[in-house]
Design an enzyme around this catalytic site. Structure first.
Site, PDB file in Angstrom:
ATOM      1  N   GLU A 127     152.738 -19.975  76.034  1.00 37.53           N
ATOM      2  CA  GLU A 127     151.694 -19.592  77.291  1.00 37.53           C
ATOM      3  C   GLU A 127     153.033 -18.076  77.948  1.00 37.53           C
ATOM      4  OE1 GLU A 127     149.027 -20.709  77.453  1.00 37.53           O
ATOM      5  OE2 GLU A 127     149.408 -22.565  76.705  1.00 37.53           O
ATOM      6  N   HIS A 143     152.362 -15.438  76.212  1.00 36.03           N
ATOM      7  CA  HIS A 143     151.168 -14.781  76.411  1.00 36.03           C
ATOM      8  C   HIS A 143     151.452 -13.683  77.553  1.00 36.03           C
ATOM      9  CE1 HIS A 143     147.986 -16.249  74.313  1.00 36.03           C
ATOM     10  NE2 HIS A 143     147.802 -17.383  74.495  1.00 36.03           N
TER      11      HIS A 143
HETATM   12  N1  0A1 Z   1     143.819 -19.031  75.903  1.00 32.47           N
HETATM   13  C1  0A1 Z   1     144.752 -21.106  76.040  1.00 32.47           C
HETATM   14  C2  0A1 Z   1     143.994 -21.166  74.694  1.00 32.47           C
HETATM   15  C3  0A1 Z   1     142.875 -21.748  76.323  1.00 32.47           C
HETATM   16  C4  0A1 Z   1     141.650 -21.341  75.888  1.00 32.47           C
HETATM   17  C5  0A1 Z   1     139.846 -21.856  76.120  1.00 32.47           C
HETATM   18  C6  0A1 Z   1     140.495 -22.235  77.769  1.00 32.47           C
HETATM   19  O1  0A1 Z   1     139.303 -23.119  78.067  1.00 32.47           O
HETATM   20  C7  0A1 Z   1     138.336 -22.915  77.306  1.00 32.47           C
HETATM   21  C8  0A1 Z   1     141.432 -22.858  78.196  1.00 32.47           C
HETATM   22  C9  0A1 Z   1     142.806 -21.845  77.522  1.00 32.47           C
HETATM   23  C10 0A1 Z   1     145.606 -20.376  75.148  1.00 32.47           C
HETATM   24  O2  0A1 Z   1     146.072 -20.151  73.980  1.00 32.47           O
HETATM   25  O3  0A1 Z   1     146.783 -21.541  74.987  1.00 32.47           O
HETATM   26 ZN    ZN Z   2     147.058 -18.938  73.279  1.00 33.30          ZN
END
Ligand code: 0A1
Ligand code: ZN
Length: 882
Positions: free
Chosen positions: A303, A306
C-alpha cells in the site's frame, strides 16, 4: 437486483471524459442510517470532447435531496435520474454543481462506498465505490483536489479522518464536532477515504531523504492498540526501501493507516489514509503466526508503494489495472525478498502463481493481464492482474538489468507524475530508457493463458556443442481462440558432472548477459528456436528457467538422475527446489496410477533417498523447510487432465507417512535441533527454524506415536507464540487423535474467543480438517456466535478454506458440498456481491473433473444462474456455464 444492467464495457470504446474537475468540496454529516453528503464541484468542459455533451454523473443507491448549478436549484425537468446516473443535459462550459444526497451506511453490506464496521464509519471506493457516496464522474482519469469536512457526534466518533492534512477543527451544537481535511494532490475518486470512530492511535515519525519529518499514525479500536508495532516497523522499512531502491520520497506531512474488521480485500492505498483489513495490520507474537507477520510486512509495503505506483501516477481506465497492481506487487515482492530470504520468497510466490494463477489462466474466467472487456470491474482484481502482472514487470526488470530498469522507472514517474496513464506509457518509458524493442513483448498484456515450453537438448561431443531447441505454444483459452508466439526470457545454466556451472558461449540464438557468464537469458521469440553453446566439454545437465524467469510451464523430459543432480548441485536456489518438486510429482503420479489400478501405492525409494540427502546437504533451515514440503494437492491436481481428487489425497498421505517412517531419525533430530529459546522475534532466521521444526513434527505426526502426539500437545499448551501454538493445534486437529483434537479446539476457543482474528484461525483449522464429517462441522460452525456471513474474513476462513483447501471433502462424490457452496453464494449475493463472486470460484472449475462431478457442479451453476443475480456473480456464472 433486477434493475442492474449487465452491459459489457470495452477497452476499444474508451473516450476521454466530457468534463474535467478543478476542485471538490465534500461535507459529510454522519449518522448510521441518514448520512448527508453535500458536494460542491467546479466543472469545465474538456476541449478534447465535443461541445454540447450533457453532464453525466455516476450514482448508485443515492437519495437526491437537491441539485443546483451556479447557485440555481434545478427542477426535476432539468435532469434525469436512472439507477446508475444523474444526467443534466443543459450545462454551461464552466460551472459549479452542488448536490445534497442522503445515504444509509448502516445498511450497506456490500462494504463498498461508505459503510459501518463495528461502531465506526469507513469507506472503500476502489474501483467504483465513490458513486455510492455522491454523484460524481467516478472514473480514474478525472482527477481533482479534494477538501473534506467530516461532521459527527463527538462522543461516539471522537476521531474524524480523511485524505491529506487536517486544516481546521471545531465544535458544533448538539454535541457534534467537525474536522476539515485538505488533500493538495489531484486524485481520482477511487482514492478518496473517510473514517470516523472511537479509535486509538500509535504514533511514530519518519525523516525522509530530503530531511522532512512525516507523522506516521496507525488508528485502531482500543482493544487492538498492542498489536500495531510490527505494522509500524514494516511501514518505516518500506519508506526507507522505496527511497533507496526507487528514489521515491513520501509527499504529505502525515501517513495514516486504519484497521477495520469488515473489509472485502487486504487493504487500500487511499492517499495519506490507507484503510486495512485488520488481518493485514494487527499482530502480536501470541496472536499472529509468522505467516501473518510476513503478510503484514508485505501488504503494508504494497500500500505504501502505491503512493507512487498508483497514486502519483494512476491508471487512465480500469483496463489498465495491472499497470498499478502488477508493478506494485513486483515492488512488494522485491521488498519482502530483501527483508527475508530471497530464494524462499521466490519459491513461495511461484508456488502460489503455479497453483492458483495457472488454474485461473486455464479456467473459464481466463483473461489477459490487460483485459479488453468486462461487466463488473471488481471481478478483475485477480491473480492474473496482480501476480502474472508482477511476473511481466519482473521479466522487464530482468531484460533491462537493475540500472536500466531504475532509469526506466525514474523516467516513468517523472514523465507521468500527476497523470492517469496506460500500459503503453509504462512500456514506453522502459523502452526509451533502454533502447529495447518491446513490440512483441506487449503480447504478454493482451494474450491470456499460460505458455508451454517444450525443450530438448542435444550434446555433440565431437563438436563440443550443446544445442537447446525450445518450442513455445500457448493453449487456447475460453476467451481467446488464437495465440501468437511471445517474447520469453529463459534464463539457463549448464551443470557439469561435478555439479558446477559451465561458462556459456552462445553461437546461435539471441541472449543477454556476457559470453562466458555462468548463466544467460535466452530470448525466445519464435514458435521454435535453437540455441547453441560452444566449448562444452562434457554432456551437461541444463538448469532451465532459473529463478522462474518467465511465467510459463516447462517440459524438458528430465530423467530422475538429472533431477537428482540439479536438486543436489544447482547454484540457482529456485531451480534446486523445483528439481525436488519435479521428482516428487513424478513419484506421486506413479502412486496415483497404482492407486487407480487397485494396488497399494508405494513411494519410489529414490525420493526418500533424495529427501534423506537434504538433511546432510548443509542447506539453510529456510530452504531445507521448503525442500521438504511435497507439492500440495492443488498443484498436483494441475498435473492431470482429469483430476483424481481422492487418489491424490490418499497417495500424498501415504507418501508423507513413508517419508516419516524412513526418515524418522532425521526428522526427530531436526525437531530437537530447531527448538528456539528466548523471546519471539519475527525475523527470517527464527521464522525458518520454527517452520522447519513444525514441518518435521507434522511428518512425524502421521505416525501417530504417543510420544510425538504428546509433544504436539505440550507445544500447543505451552507455546508463547501463535506460530507454534497454531502448528500444534493443526497437527492435532488434522490427526486421528479425536479426543486430543477436541480438547485442543475447546481450549483454544476458550483462550481466544474474544479475539476475532485468532478465531479466524480456529475456523480455518477446522474447515481444512480432512475428515469425513468436515461439511457437517462447517455447517455447524456457521451457527457459532463468532461467525457471520456479513464479515468477509469469517466467510474466507470457514467457507473459502473448506471449498479450496479441503479438496477431498469439497469434491465428495455425493455433491453435497457443491450444493452447500451454491446455497451460501446465493445467500451472500444479496449482501455482498464481491465476496459472493469470489467465493464461487471452486465451483467454476469443473472442466478437469470427472463426468459425474462435472455434471453435479454444472447443475449447481445452472441453479445459481436461474436466480436474480448481482452483476458480479452474473458475469462469473455466465462464463463458467458449459
Ligand atoms: N488497490 C488495493 C486492492 C483493493 C481493490 C479493491 C477493493 O475493493 C473492491 C479494495 C482493495 C490493493 O491493491 O491493495
Ligand atoms: Zn495494490
Amino acid at each position: 437486483m433486477s434493475s442492474v444492467n449487465n452491459d459489457i464495457i470495452y477497452l476499444k470504446d474508451y473516450l476521454p471524459p466530457a468534463f474535467l474537475i478543478q476542485t471538490v468540496n465534500l461535507e459529510f454529516d454522519l449518522s448510521p442510517h441518514e448520512t448527508r453528503v453535500r458536494s460542491t464541484i467546479t466543472f469545465t468542459r474538456n476541449q478534447e470532447r465535443n461541445a454540447g455533451l450533457p453532464l453525466e454523473l455516476h450514482g448508485n443507491e443515492l437519495k437526491l435531496i437537491s441539485v443546483e448549478i451556479d447557485g440555481q436549484p434545478l427542477s426535476e425537468s432539468q435532469y434525469q435520474i436512472t439507477a446508475e446516473q444523474l444526467i443534466i443535459p443543459d450545462v454551461p462550459d464552466q460551472f459549479v454543481l452542488k448536490t445534497d444526497v442522503q445515504i444509509d451506511p448502516a445498511n450497506n453490506t456490500s462494504l463498498e462506498g461508505l459503510y459501518r464496521s463495528n461502531t465506526m464509519f469507513c469507506t472503500q471506493c476502489e474501483a467504483e465505490g465513490f458513486r455510492k457516496i455522491t454523484y460524481y464522474p467516478d472514473r480514474p482519469d478525472v482527477m481533482a483536489a479534494f477538501t473534506t469536512t467530516v461532521i459527527a457526534d463527538k462522543t461516539e466518533y471522537p476521531v474524524l479522518l480523511s485524505n491529506g492534512n487536517p486544516v481546521k477543527k471545531g465544535e458544533l451544537d448538539n454535541n457534534r464536532h467537525f474536522v476539515v481535511w485538505q488533500d493538495p494532490f489531484d486524485k481520482p475518486a477511487y482514492l478518496f477515504a473517510l473514517v470516523a470512530g472511537d479509535l486509538q492511535v500509535v504514533k511514530d515519525t519518519f525523516t525522509t531523504m530530503s530531511g522532512r519529518e512525516v507523522a506516521l499514525e496507525i488508528w485502531v479500536e482500543p482493544e487492538n492498540i498492542t498489536k500495531c508495532d510490527h505494522a509500524m516497523a514494516s511501514l518505516k522499512a518500506a519508506m526507507k526501501w522505496d527511497e533507496e531502491v526507487y528514489g521515491r520520497e513520501y509527499d504529505l506531512d502525515i501517513y495514516m493507516i486504519v484497521a477495520v474488521n469488515d473489509f472485502n480485500m487486504g487493504a487500500m492505498e487511499n492517499k495519506g489514509l490507507n484503510i486495512f483489513n485488520s488481518s493485514c495490520v494487527l499482530a502480536r507474537p501470541d496472536t499472529a503466526t509468522d505467516g501473518a507477520f510476513q503478510r503484514i510486512e508485505g501488504v503494508v509495503a504494497h500500500e505504501y508503494f502505491h503512493n507512487w505506483s498508483g497514486n502519483r501516477v494512476t491508471c487512465r481506465d480500469w483496463f489498465q489495472l495491472s499497470l498499478k497492481e502488477g508493478f506494485t506487487v513486483y515492488r512488494d515482492q522485491c521488498f519482502s525478498a530483501d527483508m527475508n530470504d530471497e530464494a524462499v520468497k521466490r519459491i513461495e510466490d511461484v508456488a502460489m502463481l503455479r497453483t492458483a494463477q495457472f488454474a485461473e489462466d486455464a479456467g473459464p474466467t481466463a483473461h489477459p493481464v490487460r483485459p479488453d472487456h468486462f461487466i463488473e470491474i471488481s471481478n478483475f482484481y485477480t491473480l492474473t492482474i496482480y501476480e502474472k502482472g508482477s511476473e511481466i514487470v519482473r521479466m522487464i526488470a530482468n531484460l533491462l538489468g537493475p540500472d536500466l530498469f531504475r532509469k526506466g522507472s525514474d523516467l516513468y514517474f517523472e514523465r507521468h507524475d500527476g497523470q492517469a496513464v496506460t500500459v503503453e506509457d509504462f512500456i514506453g518509458a522502459m523502452a526509451d530508457a533502454s533502447g529495447i524493442d518491446f513490440s512483441q513483448f506487449m503480447r504478454w498484456y493482451s494474450q491470456s493463458g499460460t505458455p508451454e515450453l517444450t525443450v530438448s537438448g542435444h550434446y555433440d561431443a565431437a563438436a563440443q556443442q550443446y544445442t537447446l531447441t525450445i518450442k513455445q505454444q500457448t493453449p487456447v483459452t475460453k476467451d481467446q481462440p488464437e495465440k501468437l508466439p511471445l517474447h520469453i526470457p529463459v534464463k539457463v545454466g549448464l551443470l557439469n558432472g561435478a555439479g558446477a556451472d559451465m561458462p556459456l558461449t552462445l553461437s546461435a540464438g539471441e541472449a543477454s548477459g556476457a559470453q562466458g557468464d555462468h548463466d544467460r537469458v535466452l530470448h525466445l521469440r519464435e514458435a521454435e528456436q535453437v540455441f547453441v553453446f560452444e566449448n562444452i566439454d562434457e554432456e551437461p545437465v541444463p538448469s532451465l528457467l532459473r529463478g522462474f524467469s518467465a511465467p510459463v510451464k516447462l517440459d524438458f523430459g528430465y530423467t530422475q538422475a538429472q533431477l537428482l543432480h540439479l536438486m543436489r548441485h544447482d547454484s540457482d536456489g529456485f531451480n534446486r527446489w523445483d528439481a525436488g518438486q519435479r521428482l516428487a510429482i513424478t513419484a506421486l503420479k506413479a502412486m496415483v496410477t497404482q492407486f487407480e489400478a487397485g494396488q497399494i501405492p508405494k513411494l519410489d525409494s529414490a525420493l526418500t533417498e533424495a529427501y534423506k540427502g537434504l538433511f546432510e546437504s548443509g542447506l539453510n533451515p529456510a530452504i531445507l523447510a521448503e525442500m521438504l514440503m511435497l507439492p500440495g494437492e492443488a498443484y498436483l491436481a494441475e498435473q492431470f487432465d482429469i483430476v483424481p481428487v481422492d487418489a491424490i489425497h490418499a497417495c500424498r498421505n501415504i507418501a508423507r507417512k513413508t517419508l516419516a517412517e524412513t526418515l524418522n531419525a532425521e526428522l526427530e533430530q531436526t525437531v530437537a535441533a530447531n527448538q528456539l529459546t528466548g523471546e519471539y522475534r519475527p525475523l527470517a532466521e527464527d521464522i525458518a527454524k520454527r517452520r522447519l521444526k513444525n514441518i518435521c513434527q507434522s511428518y512425524l505426526m502421521t505416525l501417530e506415536a504417543d510420544a510425538v502426539v504428546e509433544r504436539s500437545w505440550q507445544q500447543f499448551s505451552t507455546a508463547d507464540n501463535m506460530t507454534d501454538q497454531h502448528a500444534a493445534l493443526t497437527a492435532l486437529v488434522h490427526s486421528k487423535q479425536d479426543e486430543k483434537a477436541k480438547a485442543a479446539l475447546e481450549s483454544f476457543e476458550q483462550q481466544w474467543k474474544d479475539d476475532a482474528l485468532v478465531m479466524d484461525q480456529w475456523f480455518q483449522v477446522q474447515a481444512s480438517r480432512p475428515h469425513p464429517d468436515a461439511l457437517a462441522r462447517v455447517k455447524a460452525l456457521m451457527e457459532h456466535p463468532a461467525f457471520s456471513l456479513k464479515n468477509p474474513n469469517k466467510v474466507r476462513s470457514l467457507i473459502s478454506v473448506y471449498c479450496n483447501q479441503n479438496r477431498v471433502n469439497f469434491h465428495s462424490i455425493d455433491g453435497l458440498s457443491y450444493q452447500f457452496l451454491a446455497d451460501v453464494v446465493l445467500e451472500l449475493d444479496g449482501m455482498n456481491p464481491q465476496i459472493a463472486s469470489r467465493l464461487i470460484t471452486p465451483l467454476t472449475r469443473w472442466q478437469k473433473m470427472d463426468a459425474k462431478r462435472q455434471q453435479l457442479m454444472q447443475a449447481e451453476l445452472q441453479r445459481i444462474a436461474a436466480a436474480d443475480l448481482s452483476k458480479d456473480l452474473f458475469e462469473v456464472v455466465q462464463k463458467a456455464l458449459p
